[in-house]
Design a protein around this motif. Structure first.
Motif, short mmCIF file in Angstrom:
data_model
loop_
_atom_site.label_atom_id
_atom_site.label_comp_id
_atom_site.label_asym_id
_atom_site.label_seq_id
_atom_site.Cartn_x
_atom_site.Cartn_y
_atom_site.Cartn_z
N GLU A 117 0.85 -1.20 0.00
CA GLU A 117 0.00 0.00 0.00
C GLU A 117 0.89 1.26 0.00
O GLU A 117 0.64 2.21 -0.72
N MET A 118 1.96 1.20 0.80
CA MET A 118 2.84 2.38 0.91
C MET A 118 3.85 2.45 -0.24
O MET A 118 4.26 3.54 -0.63
N GLU A 174 1.78 8.65 -1.86
CA GLU A 174 1.27 8.82 -0.49
C GLU A 174 -0.14 9.42 -0.46
O GLU A 174 -0.97 9.04 0.37
N TRP A 199 -2.74 6.73 -0.54
CA TRP A 199 -2.85 5.71 0.50
C TRP A 199 -4.23 5.83 1.14
O TRP A 199 -4.71 6.94 1.41
N ARG A 212 -5.71 5.54 4.32
CA ARG A 212 -5.17 5.49 5.69
C ARG A 212 -5.91 4.50 6.61
O ARG A 212 -5.26 3.71 7.32
N LEU A 270 -4.74 1.08 5.68
CA LEU A 270 -3.34 0.89 6.08
C LEU A 270 -3.25 0.67 7.59
O LEU A 270 -2.55 -0.24 8.06
#
Ligand SMILES: N[C@@H](CCC(=O)N[C@@H](CS)C(=O)NCC(=O)O)C(=O)O
Length: 202
Positions: A112-113, A118, A121, A123, A126
């Motif tokens: 994902e990262m 960024e 992503w 969050r 994640l």
């Protein structure tokens, strides 16, 4: 035999450590699953994934669990680090199941990262992955019989857990909640002094 894949992959590393501990002579082809190596890898594994193992009979095996099953049968039950049957096998497989869960979530977070910019992503996703990875490794830590995961002898559970733990520590962002796993950390410290582990450390 030929082992395909780099030791940076925890799944390749668990196979590489096992090959060394079993004393099986083999060639190592350190192909990566991305970049220029991809077509070469796809010619070996249609999924373009590592690890793959080409046996002396010319059979290609993919997926580390399949490969380990082959290696255990290759060396026989006296030498195999996964017990052949009974409660001992259930215990080791249960530990490996937790370890696989922990590392798979860690890899999903790493992708994902690593694969998305960024700002793309997701969050909450994640954070869930990082939490699941932590929960998996911490459950494994609590289940540890010590001095090795399944008790007095090193088993495949330890090999896999150390390969997976070392990867998860490297891949985990510094601001993620810390994984509190004193037993796994102690096993990893001890195991990583052994040649089979030290020689395969990425
Ligand atoms: N379940 C598989 C997982 C293998 C795996 O996820 N390999 C990764 C490297 S750690 C890979 O090759 N990823 C590239 C891809 O899937 O495209 C196993 O145990 O071998």
């Amino acid at each position: 035999m030929i082992l395909v894949g780099r030791f940076g992959s925890p799944f390749v590393r668990r196979v590489a450590i096992t090959l060394r501990l079993y004393g099986i002579e083999h060639e190592h082809r350190p192909l990566s699953a991305s970049g220029d190596d991809r077509p070469k890898l796809q010619a070996i594994n249609p999924l373009a994934r590592v690890p793959a193992l080409i046996t002396d009979d010319g059979e290609t095996l993919v997926d580390s669990t399949t490969i380990l099953d082959y290696l255990d049968r290759f060396v026989g039950p006296e030498k195999a680090l996964t017990p052949e049957g009974g409660d001992a096998r259930t215990t080791v497989m249960a530990l490996i199941g937790l370890a696989i869960g922990g590392v798979e979530k860690s890899i999903a977070a790493y992708y994902e990262m690593g694969k998305r910019p960024e700002e793309k992503w997701h969050r909450p996703w994640l954070d869930t992955l990082l939490e699941q990875s932590k929960d998996g490794f911490e459950a494994l830590d609590k289940a540890a019989a010590m001095p090795w995961l399944a008790g007095n002898e090193m088993t495949q559970a330890d090999i896999s857990a150390v390969a997976f733990w070392d990867f998860a520590l490297r891949a985990r962002p510094t601001d993620a909640p810390a994984m509190v796993c004193p037993n796994i950390a102690a096993i990893a410290d001890r195991a990583n002094t052994l040649p089979a582990f030290a020689e395969t450390k990425p």
